[in-house]
Motif scaffolding. Sequence first.
Motif, PDB file in Angstrom:
ATOM      1  N   LYS A  86       0.828  -1.209   0.000  1.00 27.50           N
ATOM      2  CA  LYS A  86       0.000   0.000   0.000  1.00 27.50           C
ATOM      3  C   LYS A  86       0.860   1.257   0.000  1.00 27.50           C
ATOM      4  CE  LYS A  86      -3.984  -1.995   2.416  1.00 27.50           C
ATOM      5  NZ  LYS A  86      -4.804  -1.965   3.661  1.00 27.50           N
ATOM      6  N   ARG A  87       1.928   1.222   0.815  1.00 23.45           N
ATOM      7  CA  ARG A  87       2.791   2.383   0.888  1.00 23.45           C
ATOM      8  C   ARG A  87       3.517   2.619  -0.441  1.00 23.45           C
ATOM      9  NH1 ARG A  87       4.512   4.761   5.252  1.00 23.45           N
ATOM     10  NH2 ARG A  87       2.348   4.351   5.773  1.00 23.45           N
ATOM     11  N   ALA A  88       3.985   1.551  -1.073  1.00 22.48           N
ATOM     12  CA  ALA A  88       4.670   1.692  -2.365  1.00 22.48           C
ATOM     13  C   ALA A  88       3.714   2.198  -3.442  1.00 22.48           C
ATOM     14  CB  ALA A  88       5.271   0.347  -2.778  1.00 22.48           C
ATOM     15  N   GLU A  89       2.507   1.651  -3.462  1.00 23.37           N
ATOM     16  CA  GLU A  89       1.536   2.054  -4.480  1.00 23.37           C
ATOM     17  C   GLU A  89       1.071   3.494  -4.308  1.00 23.37           C
ATOM     18  OE1 GLU A  89      -1.488  -0.870  -4.158  1.00 23.37           O
ATOM     19  OE2 GLU A  89      -0.339  -2.438  -5.186  1.00 23.37           O
ATOM     20  N   SER A  90       1.164   4.009  -3.109  1.00 25.21           N
ATOM     21  CA  SER A  90       0.767   5.405  -2.890  1.00 25.21           C
ATOM     22  C   SER A  90       1.833   6.388  -3.352  1.00 25.21           C
ATOM     23  CB  SER A  90       0.477   5.627  -1.394  1.00 25.21           C
ATOM     24  OG  SER A  90       1.669   5.472  -0.619  1.00 25.21           O
ATOM     25  N   ASN A  91       3.041   5.875  -3.633  1.00 21.23           N
ATOM     26  CA  ASN A  91       4.099   6.752  -4.136  1.00 21.23           C
ATOM     27  C   ASN A  91       3.883   6.997  -5.629  1.00 21.23           C
ATOM     28  OD1 ASN A  91       6.762   7.599  -5.222  1.00 21.23           O
ATOM     29  ND2 ASN A  91       7.445   7.237  -3.126  1.00 21.23           N
ATOM     30  N   PRO A  92       3.874   8.248  -6.079  1.00 25.02           N
ATOM     31  CA  PRO A  92       3.603   8.543  -7.494  1.00 25.02           C
ATOM     32  C   PRO A  92       4.645   7.972  -8.451  1.00 25.02           C
ATOM     33  CG  PRO A  92       4.354  10.513  -6.341  1.00 25.02           C
ATOM     34  CD  PRO A  92       4.101   9.479  -5.291  1.00 25.02           C
ATOM     35  N   ASP A  93       5.812   7.618  -7.961  1.00 28.02           N
ATOM     36  CA  ASP A  93       6.862   7.071  -8.832  1.00 28.02           C
ATOM     37  C   ASP A  93       6.823   5.547  -8.935  1.00 28.02           C
ATOM     38  OD1 ASP A  93       8.025   9.548  -9.478  1.00 28.02           O
ATOM     39  OD2 ASP A  93       9.079   9.595  -7.547  1.00 28.02           O
ATOM     40  N   TYR A  94       5.942   4.912  -8.203  1.00 24.15           N
ATOM     41  CA  TYR A  94       5.859   3.452  -8.258  1.00 24.15           C
ATOM     42  C   TYR A  94       5.341   3.001  -9.619  1.00 24.15           C
ATOM     43  CZ  TYR A  94       4.293  -1.312  -7.185  1.00 24.15           C
ATOM     44  OH  TYR A  94       4.086  -2.665  -7.195  1.00 24.15           O
ATOM     45  N   ASP A  95       6.014   1.991 -10.212  1.00 25.03           N
ATOM     46  CA  ASP A  95       5.649   1.563 -11.567  1.00 25.03           C
ATOM     47  C   ASP A  95       5.568   0.040 -11.681  1.00 25.03           C
ATOM     48  OD1 ASP A  95       4.869   2.254 -14.125  1.00 25.03           O
ATOM     49  OD2 ASP A  95       6.896   2.085 -14.941  1.00 25.03           O
ATOM     50  N   GLY A  96       5.342  -0.660 -10.556  1.00 21.65           N
ATOM     51  CA  GLY A  96       5.123  -2.098 -10.624  1.00 21.65           C
ATOM     52  C   GLY A  96       6.238  -2.920  -9.988  1.00 21.65           C
ATOM     53  N   ILE A  97       5.953  -4.207  -9.822  1.00 21.57           N
ATOM     54  CA  ILE A  97       6.906  -5.124  -9.208  1.00 21.57           C
ATOM     55  C   ILE A  97       6.752  -6.512  -9.821  1.00 21.57           C
ATOM     56  CG2 ILE A  97       5.306  -5.693  -7.332  1.00 21.57           C
ATOM     57  CD1 ILE A  97       7.743  -6.057  -5.502  1.00 21.57           C
ATOM     58  N   GLU A  98       7.857  -7.213  -9.971  1.00 23.44           N
ATOM     59  CA  GLU A  98       7.879  -8.613 -10.395  1.00 23.44           C
ATOM     60  C   GLU A  98       8.617  -9.412  -9.327  1.00 23.44           C
ATOM     61  OE1 GLU A  98       8.025  -8.842 -15.185  1.00 23.44           O
ATOM     62  OE2 GLU A  98       9.844  -8.044 -14.235  1.00 23.44           O
ATOM     63  N   LYS A 135       9.190   5.103 -11.906  1.00 25.81           N
ATOM     64  CA  LYS A 135       9.095   5.947 -13.091  1.00 25.81           C
ATOM     65  C   LYS A 135      10.262   6.915 -13.211  1.00 25.81           C
ATOM     66  CE  LYS A 135       4.039   5.776 -12.900  1.00 25.81           C
ATOM     67  NZ  LYS A 135       2.778   6.553 -12.713  1.00 25.81           N
ATOM     68  N   ASP A 136      10.871   7.257 -12.096  1.00 23.23           N
ATOM     69  CA  ASP A 136      11.956   8.232 -12.121  1.00 23.23           C
ATOM     70  C   ASP A 136      13.339   7.575 -12.193  1.00 23.23           C
ATOM     71  OD1 ASP A 136      11.753   7.122  -9.627  1.00 23.23           O
ATOM     72  OD2 ASP A 136      12.239   8.971  -8.545  1.00 23.23           O
ATOM     73  N   ARG A 137      13.392   6.268 -12.444  1.00 22.64           N
ATOM     74  CA  ARG A 137      14.673   5.570 -12.547  1.00 22.64           C
ATOM     75  C   ARG A 137      14.713   4.711 -13.808  1.00 22.64           C
ATOM     76  NH1 ARG A 137      15.463   3.279  -6.319  1.00 22.64           N
ATOM     77  NH2 ARG A 137      15.457   5.324  -5.278  1.00 22.64           N
ATOM     78  N   LYS A 138      15.848   4.730 -14.474  1.00 20.30           N
ATOM     79  CA  LYS A 138      16.009   3.924 -15.689  1.00 20.30           C
ATOM     80  C   LYS A 138      16.236   2.449 -15.361  1.00 20.30           C
ATOM     81  CE  LYS A 138      17.946   7.662 -18.501  1.00 20.30           C
ATOM     82  NZ  LYS A 138      19.099   8.107 -19.330  1.00 20.30           N
ATOM     83  N   ILE A 139      16.910   2.188 -14.266  1.00 23.45           N
ATOM     84  CA  ILE A 139      17.251   0.812 -13.897  1.00 23.45           C
ATOM     85  C   ILE A 139      16.378   0.375 -12.728  1.00 23.45           C
ATOM     86  CG2 ILE A 139      19.084  -0.718 -13.083  1.00 23.45           C
ATOM     87  CD1 ILE A 139      21.086   1.175 -14.373  1.00 23.45           C
ATOM     88  N   PRO A 140      15.687  -0.761 -12.833  1.00 24.90           N
ATOM     89  CA  PRO A 140      14.847  -1.224 -11.722  1.00 24.90           C
ATOM     90  C   PRO A 140      15.698  -1.691 -10.543  1.00 24.90           C
ATOM     91  CG  PRO A 140      14.939  -2.882 -13.440  1.00 24.90           C
ATOM     92  CD  PRO A 140      15.629  -1.661 -13.998  1.00 24.90           C
ATOM     93  N   THR A 141      15.101  -1.718  -9.376  1.00 22.10           N
ATOM     94  CA  THR A 141      15.759  -2.232  -8.172  1.00 22.10           C
ATOM     95  C   THR A 141      15.500  -3.729  -8.086  1.00 22.10           C
ATOM     96  OG1 THR A 141      15.448  -0.133  -7.006  1.00 22.10           O
ATOM     97  CG2 THR A 141      15.886  -2.089  -5.664  1.00 22.10           C
TER      98      THR A 141
END
Length: 305
Positions: A86-98, A135-141
């Motif tokens: 929930k906390r990650a999804e509330s961040n506007p820069d969150y763009d998904g997880i695998e 969304k604000d990073r080119k390389i995923p974590t």
Amino acid sequence: MTNELSKKDDKMEVEYKVNGQSIKLTGNMVQNFLTNGNSKITPQETMMFLSLCKYQKLNPFINEAYIIKYGSAPAQIIVSKEAFMKRAESNPDYDGIEAGCIAINEDDDDPRYTKGAFILPDETLVGGWAQVYRKDRKIPTRIEISLTEFQKTKNGRPSSTWASMPANMIRKTAMVNALREAFPQDLGNMYTEDDKQEASETPKNASQASQGNITNINDLTKTKKEQIKVANDPKDVTPKAEDKKPVQKVQVRKPVNLNQLEKFEKEQKAFLKQAKEGEDDSNAETDESEPIEENPNQTELFDTK
């Protein structure tokens, strides 16, 4: 003393909003309804929990956060995986997880990275992975973790949840760790129950401790495959040639033959008689019987180990 603590707990109170809903927490609420374990938390631990819930906007009444206390060990403040999401999804820069699992097969050279928590019957689970996109990073974590490092144990064996659903648990743990790295400001001080060993749980057993020197998934895969090979093929564990003890040769005398001994005594008497009378050796009394054949089963040497 107990009454004094209760009065202090009554004075501890926080109020905040979560998703438009008002949440009011007191020290007594935390102590009596939100604490798990077998010991009472201290006023300091109570205040820490109240502060975390307030500033991280967590709702403990739906198990987004709770506190565990065993014996005299420090209390652990636990946050659910759902609260992380929930906390990650509330961040506007969150763009998904695998996320998924890491499994190996004895016949394959490379590990298999699954999508989800599905493991084939002929595979061995060795770890989990997760990748978070911003969304604000080119390389995923991306993170990869080993099962032996995070699996919770009791008395040297996996705890009930880890024993019944290890693939699901290691995947969830990988997701939490990846989310924390991707959003350190939002999730940096939050931990799930799978991030820390509970005080009632025993340390890692010897086989897991031996994995502590493994620094990457390739080393872990190689070590695990060797363990599987030895378990499936006991012939591979026979001692090496250089480890075998050298064969010692022991010389053994043949059994004494009584006929040969009688012949030797006769020849001895004849020789002494000739020496005394001065006669020629050719006239000595001899036994012209056929020599006795040796038993073919007799041997000079035999091997001992």
